[in-house]
Enzyme design. Structure first.
Site, PDB file in Angstrom:
ATOM      1  N   ALA A  71       0.742  -1.230   0.065  1.00  0.00           N
ATOM      2  CA  ALA A  71      -0.005   0.025  -0.054  1.00  0.00           C
ATOM      3  C   ALA A  71       0.659   1.181  -0.104  1.00  0.00           C
ATOM      4  CB  ALA A  71      -1.186  -0.023   1.071  1.00  0.00           C
ATOM      5  N   MET A 116       2.343   1.923  -6.707  1.00  0.00           N
ATOM      6  CA  MET A 116       0.968   1.238  -7.395  1.00  0.00           C
ATOM      7  C   MET A 116       0.004   1.176  -6.309  1.00  0.00           C
ATOM      8  SD  MET A 116      -0.393   0.421 -10.078  1.00  0.00           S
ATOM      9  CE  MET A 116      -2.137  -0.184 -10.094  1.00  0.00           C
ATOM     10  N   ARG A 154       5.465  -3.676   3.732  1.00  0.00           N
ATOM     11  CA  ARG A 154       6.408  -4.535   4.245  1.00  0.00           C
ATOM     12  C   ARG A 154       6.816  -4.170   5.897  1.00  0.00           C
ATOM     13  NH1 ARG A 154       9.050  -0.839   1.009  1.00  0.00           N
ATOM     14  NH2 ARG A 154      10.610   0.168   2.018  1.00  0.00           N
ATOM     15  N   THR A 196       0.404  -9.065  -9.882  1.00  0.00           N
ATOM     16  CA  THR A 196       1.849  -9.247  -9.949  1.00  0.00           C
ATOM     17  C   THR A 196       2.236  -9.951 -11.381  1.00  0.00           C
ATOM     18  OG1 THR A 196       1.768  -9.547  -7.549  1.00  0.00           O
ATOM     19  CG2 THR A 196       3.783 -10.436  -8.631  1.00  0.00           C
ATOM     20  N   THR A 197       3.536  -9.340 -11.565  1.00  0.00           N
ATOM     21  CA  THR A 197       4.118 -10.057 -12.939  1.00  0.00           C
ATOM     22  C   THR A 197       5.301 -10.821 -12.463  1.00  0.00           C
ATOM     23  OG1 THR A 197       5.164  -8.321 -13.677  1.00  0.00           O
ATOM     24  CG2 THR A 197       2.966  -8.648 -14.679  1.00  0.00           C
ATOM     25  N   ALA A 199      -4.346 -11.397 -13.753  1.00  0.00           N
ATOM     26  CA  ALA A 199      -4.228 -10.764 -15.006  1.00  0.00           C
ATOM     27  C   ALA A 199      -2.783  -9.869 -15.169  1.00  0.00           C
ATOM     28  CB  ALA A 199      -5.092 -10.031 -15.538  1.00  0.00           C
ATOM     29  N   ALA A 200      -2.010 -10.237 -16.207  1.00  0.00           N
ATOM     30  CA  ALA A 200      -0.975  -9.175 -16.564  1.00  0.00           C
ATOM     31  C   ALA A 200      -0.897  -7.922 -16.532  1.00  0.00           C
ATOM     32  CB  ALA A 200      -0.127  -9.876 -17.753  1.00  0.00           C
ATOM     33  N   HIS A 251       8.791   0.314 -20.525  1.00  0.00           N
ATOM     34  CA  HIS A 251       8.403   0.758 -19.283  1.00  0.00           C
ATOM     35  C   HIS A 251       9.271   1.708 -18.551  1.00  0.00           C
ATOM     36  CE1 HIS A 251       5.316  -2.613 -19.606  1.00  0.00           C
ATOM     37  NE2 HIS A 251       4.662  -1.898 -18.698  1.00  0.00           N
ATOM     38  N   LYS A 290      10.905  -0.819 -13.303  1.00  0.00           N
ATOM     39  CA  LYS A 290      10.404  -2.283 -13.729  1.00  0.00           C
ATOM     40  C   LYS A 290      11.657  -3.102 -13.676  1.00  0.00           C
ATOM     41  CE  LYS A 290       7.107  -4.713 -16.679  1.00  0.00           C
ATOM     42  NZ  LYS A 290       6.471  -5.134 -15.160  1.00  0.00           N
ATOM     43  N   GLY A 335       4.855  -8.557 -18.156  1.00  0.00           N
ATOM     44  CA  GLY A 335       4.078  -9.842 -18.416  1.00  0.00           C
ATOM     45  C   GLY A 335       2.682  -9.324 -19.348  1.00  0.00           C
TER      46      GLY A 335
END
EC number: 1.17.1.8
Length: 267
Positions: free
Chosen positions: A9, A13, A35, A99-100, A122-123, A155, A159, A165
């Site tokens: 959070a 993203m 984390r 997550t990818t 989903a990617a 990207h 990344k 993905g």
């Protein structure tokens, strides 16, 4: 109200997801996790996302907030997502996974978990990208083996996986439409004396630069003409809104591993 939790959070993203949840009618953020070593643990999730105080403190342990949500949205890292998946599977909680970078073996663990809980994996959660996947299937079937196929993606510099993905998913859609095995025909980058191009291959090229949110182009090149299907994302909000839409769609759904094509009725 659909009670939604966001993991990761405090990240870029994650903050966008918090904003999207709070904007969605019938949805509300009821838990936020980051984390354990985050210096922001205890901070109000709404304030992290510049929304003002919403009374949801940032937790450092998903297990502590399992009773506070109906569905978890996870756009983190494969190792983190799989741990969260185990918690949600045991507790019977739905998941949205963006997550990818999963390996084939790790993806199989998602399939297994789908036997017990509803999951949308989903990617890419962008509605536009998922429309492109539908268009790619049609284009590949129409153009067939008469074209060379190349996929390029760009990207931001942060990344960590390549190709994206989404690019890989685009390759899978095209390969499946043509009856090819992507693992056997994919070519990732070219260098040196490569020889003439094999038309059965599907090429991938990757760019990492600046703050590019996400650009994807699939090129179908024949002799005399080219067809390009392109999607460009200008904001992470497009992914976040898609994820929240998926979270709302999962309400009342039976256990299973779904994707955004299911959510949008594109299958």
């Amino acid at each position: 109200m659909r009670r939604i939790a966001v993991v990761g959070a405090a990240g870029r993203m994650g903050k966008t997801l918090i904003e999207a949840v709070q904007q969605a009618p019938g949805a509300g953020l009821t838990a936020a996790v980051d984390r354990p070593d985050s210096t922001l643990v205890g901070a109000d999730a709404g304030e992290l996302a510049a929304l003002g105080r919403i009374g949801v403190p940032l937790s450092d342990d998903l297990a502590k907030v399992m009773d506070e949500f109906d569905v978890l949205i996870d756009f983190t890292h494969p190792s983190v997502t799989l741990k969260n998946l185990a918690f949600c599977r045991k507790a019977g909680k739905a998941m949205i996974i963006g997550t990818t970078g999963f390996s084939a073996e790790e993806k199989q663990r998602l399939v297994e978990a789908g036997k017990d809980i509803p999951i949308v994996f989903a990617a890419n959660f962008s509605i536009g990208v998922n429309l492109c996947l539908k268009l790619l299937d049609t284009a590949a079937r129409v153009l067939g083996d008469e074209v060379d196929i190349e996929i390029t993606e760009a990207h931001h510099r942060h990344k960590v996986d390549a190709p994206s993905g989404t690019a890989l998913r685009m390759g899978e859609v095209v390969a499946n439409a043509l009856g090819r095995d992507l693992e056997k025909v994919a070519v990732y980058g070219r260098e040196g004396q490569t020889g003439a191009r094999d038309r059965q291959t599907i090429g991938f090229a990757t760019i990492r630069a600046g703050d590019v949110v996400g650009d994807h182009t699939v090129l179908f090149a024949a002799d005399g003409e080219r067809v390009e299907i392109t999607h460009k994302a200008s904001s992470r909000m497009t992914f976040a809104k898609g994820a929240v839409r998926a979270a709302m769609w999962l309400d009342g759904k039976a256990p299973g591993l779904y994707d955004m094509q299911d959510v949008l009725g594109l299958h």
